[in-house]
Motif scaffolding. Structure first.
Motif, PDB file in Angstrom:
ATOM      1  N   GLU A  33     -75.759-139.825 -71.456  1.00  0.00           N
ATOM      2  CA  GLU A  33     -75.211-138.656 -70.766  1.00  0.00           C
ATOM      3  C   GLU A  33     -74.161-139.062 -69.732  1.00  0.00           C
ATOM      4  N   PRO A  36     -70.076-140.267 -71.228  1.00  0.00           N
ATOM      5  CA  PRO A  36     -69.070-139.208 -71.464  1.00  0.00           C
ATOM      6  C   PRO A  36     -68.620-138.519 -70.178  1.00  0.00           C
ATOM      7  N   ALA A  37     -69.556-138.308 -69.243  1.00  0.00           N
ATOM      8  CA  ALA A  37     -69.185-137.677 -67.970  1.00  0.00           C
ATOM      9  C   ALA A  37     -68.255-138.584 -67.173  1.00  0.00           C
ATOM     10  N   ALA A  39     -66.232-140.942 -68.415  1.00  0.00           N
ATOM     11  CA  ALA A  39     -64.930-140.952 -69.107  1.00  0.00           C
ATOM     12  C   ALA A  39     -64.138-139.691 -68.772  1.00  0.00           C
ATOM     13  N   ASP A  40     -64.810-138.550 -68.759  1.00  0.00           N
ATOM     14  CA  ASP A  40     -64.125-137.298 -68.428  1.00  0.00           C
ATOM     15  C   ASP A  40     -63.590-137.309 -67.000  1.00  0.00           C
ATOM     16  N   ALA A  41     -64.357-137.890 -66.070  1.00  0.00           N
ATOM     17  CA  ALA A  41     -63.901-137.967 -64.674  1.00  0.00           C
ATOM     18  C   ALA A  41     -62.658-138.831 -64.540  1.00  0.00           C
ATOM     19  N   ILE A  43     -60.392-139.353 -67.111  1.00  0.00           N
ATOM     20  CA  ILE A  43     -59.307-138.686 -67.843  1.00  0.00           C
ATOM     21  C   ILE A  43     -58.845-137.411 -67.146  1.00  0.00           C
ATOM     22  N   ASN A  44     -59.783-136.664 -66.586  1.00  0.00           N
ATOM     23  CA  ASN A  44     -59.483-135.372 -65.957  1.00  0.00           C
ATOM     24  C   ASN A  44     -60.015-135.310 -64.525  1.00  0.00           C
ATOM     25  N   THR A  46     -60.679-134.372 -60.733  1.00  0.00           N
ATOM     26  CA  THR A  46     -60.614-133.070 -60.060  1.00  0.00           C
ATOM     27  C   THR A  46     -60.640-133.258 -58.543  1.00  0.00           C
TER      28      THR A  46
END
Length: 78
Positions: A33, A36-37, A39-41, A43-44, A46
């Motif tokens: 879990e 992926p979180a 990697a998203d942080a 790539i994107n 906030t």
């Protein structure tokens, strides 16, 4: 951070002169879990303006503290 807390983990970061390193620790059950979180942080991101300003203040505070306790480091940084 939510995933790390869910799996009783820890996180921290260290900022040096030319790099920032991050440390993550959590139970292995949370890895599927977390990755992926994470990697998203990357790539994107906030980042809010407030968070960026807070982090700049934190880094400046750490540098000031180190320079106070290590005069040789202060000369080097200047």
């Amino acid at each position: 951070e939510k995933v790390i807390n869910k799996y009783q983990g820890e996180h921290n970061g260290v900022t040096k002169a030319f790099s920032t390193s991050f440390f993550y620790k959590l139970k292995k059950e949370g890895l599927a879990e977390f990755l992926p979180a994470f990697a998203d942080a990357i790539i994107n991101p906030t980042f809010t303006k407030e968070n960026i300003e807070k982090e700049i203040n934190n880094v400046n505070s750490e540098i000031s503290m180190r320079m106070t306790y290590n005069k040789h480091m202060a000369t080097y940084k200047l």
